[in-house]
Scaffold this active site. Sequence first.
Site, PDB file in Angstrom:
ATOM      1  N   HIS A 116       3.270   7.080   4.259  1.00  0.00           N
ATOM      2  CA  HIS A 116       3.387   6.153   3.132  1.00  0.00           C
ATOM      3  C   HIS A 116       2.141   6.216   2.238  1.00  0.00           C
ATOM      4  O   HIS A 116       2.244   6.306   1.016  1.00  0.00           O
ATOM      5  CB  HIS A 116       3.599   4.744   3.697  1.00  0.00           C
ATOM      6  CG  HIS A 116       3.649   3.653   2.674  1.00  0.00           C
ATOM      7  ND1 HIS A 116       4.824   3.109   2.219  1.00  0.00           N
ATOM      8  CD2 HIS A 116       2.650   2.993   2.024  1.00  0.00           C
ATOM      9  CE1 HIS A 116       4.556   2.159   1.326  1.00  0.00           C
ATOM     10  NE2 HIS A 116       3.242   2.067   1.181  1.00  0.00           N
ATOM     11  N   GLU A 117       0.965   6.208   2.855  1.00  0.00           N
ATOM     12  CA  GLU A 117      -0.280   6.204   2.073  1.00  0.00           C
ATOM     13  C   GLU A 117      -0.500   7.535   1.362  1.00  0.00           C
ATOM     14  O   GLU A 117      -0.909   7.570   0.200  1.00  0.00           O
ATOM     15  CB  GLU A 117      -1.482   5.879   2.972  1.00  0.00           C
ATOM     16  CG  GLU A 117      -1.425   4.491   3.618  1.00  0.00           C
ATOM     17  CD  GLU A 117      -1.198   3.376   2.606  1.00  0.00           C
ATOM     18  OE1 GLU A 117      -1.621   3.511   1.447  1.00  0.00           O
ATOM     19  OE2 GLU A 117      -0.570   2.368   2.980  1.00  0.00           O
ATOM     20  N   HIS A 120       1.501   7.710  -1.771  1.00  0.00           N
ATOM     21  CA  HIS A 120       0.886   7.070  -2.944  1.00  0.00           C
ATOM     22  C   HIS A 120      -0.034   8.078  -3.655  1.00  0.00           C
ATOM     23  O   HIS A 120      -0.070   8.133  -4.882  1.00  0.00           O
ATOM     24  CB  HIS A 120       0.033   5.864  -2.529  1.00  0.00           C
ATOM     25  CG  HIS A 120       0.819   4.598  -2.273  1.00  0.00           C
ATOM     26  ND1 HIS A 120       1.761   4.104  -3.147  1.00  0.00           N
ATOM     27  CD2 HIS A 120       0.759   3.699  -1.253  1.00  0.00           C
ATOM     28  CE1 HIS A 120       2.256   2.959  -2.666  1.00  0.00           C
ATOM     29  NE2 HIS A 120       1.672   2.693  -1.508  1.00  0.00           N
ATOM     30  N   GLU A 179       6.074   1.116  -4.104  1.00  0.00           N
ATOM     31  CA  GLU A 179       6.276   0.902  -2.671  1.00  0.00           C
ATOM     32  C   GLU A 179       7.525   1.615  -2.173  1.00  0.00           C
ATOM     33  O   GLU A 179       7.514   2.284  -1.144  1.00  0.00           O
ATOM     34  CB  GLU A 179       6.381  -0.601  -2.367  1.00  0.00           C
ATOM     35  CG  GLU A 179       5.045  -1.295  -2.345  1.00  0.00           C
ATOM     36  CD  GLU A 179       4.025  -0.515  -1.548  1.00  0.00           C
ATOM     37  OE1 GLU A 179       4.339  -0.098  -0.422  1.00  0.00           O
ATOM     38  OE2 GLU A 179       2.926  -0.287  -2.058  1.00  0.00           O
TER      39      GLU A 179
HETATM   40 ZN    ZN Z   1       2.052   1.012  -0.250  1.00  0.00          ZN
END
Ligand code: ZN
Length: 248
Positions: A116-117, A120, A179
């Site tokens: 997830h990170e 980004h 997100e």
């Molecule tokens: Zn996030």
Amino acid sequence: MVPITGRKQFIAIPAEQMLSLSADSYSQVLKETKVSANQKYITSVHSVGVNLTAAVKQYMKQNGLESSLEGYQWQYNVLVSDELNAWCMPGGQIAFYEGIMPICQDDNGVAVVMGHEIAHAVARHGNERMSQQLVIQMGGVALSEALSNQKETTQQLAMLAFGVGSTLGVVLPYSRTHETEADELGLYFMAMAGYDPRTAPAFWERMMAQGSTRMPEFLSTHPDPANRIRDMQKNMPKAMEYYQARKK
Ligand SMILES: [Zn+2]
């Protein structure tokens, strides 16, 4: 354009500028925050990090996108803090806080968060966020001028935009779009690296059971848990294709 999802985005800050802001911000964080001495945590974050970034680089290369990762300095550290937090700077510098490690439970959980990170960073959400904030805060001032003449403001903004809220006591949560996109890409990235994407929904359930006060990066704008799990199930067949391809 964002890889895989194909979403168009507003990016105003030159890549080199983002890379140097990242490197500066990361060394500032490491100066201000203690690095964990927990070997188990360090080993897990480091090995998952190495596997994930290798898989992401390979994917980008296969799709002719490797130039967008040029200059990234992948680094993996665990920091002493109770917060349920983790982030990846736009230049690839990653931090996990000790507080999130028990929720991760094992390498699969670490891979959910790290996927997830890293998403980004790969999707350049930090640049997009900073670009938006610069336009809002500095309006008429030319971006290049703002970036060179207002170093302190720029640096603070960078910290906010990169999700490193705790050093300033303020948090700028990622938008819902970011997100949802990071969840989707993150699921694929963990699968590409050989971590079972089917473990992701259970991780988010454990996370959501914690209450939100200790989780700056995973705060209120996050999709509500039910939606989040539903989206994840929707993206699971594609994630499983990446996972199976990796297993062969
Ligand atoms: Zn996030």
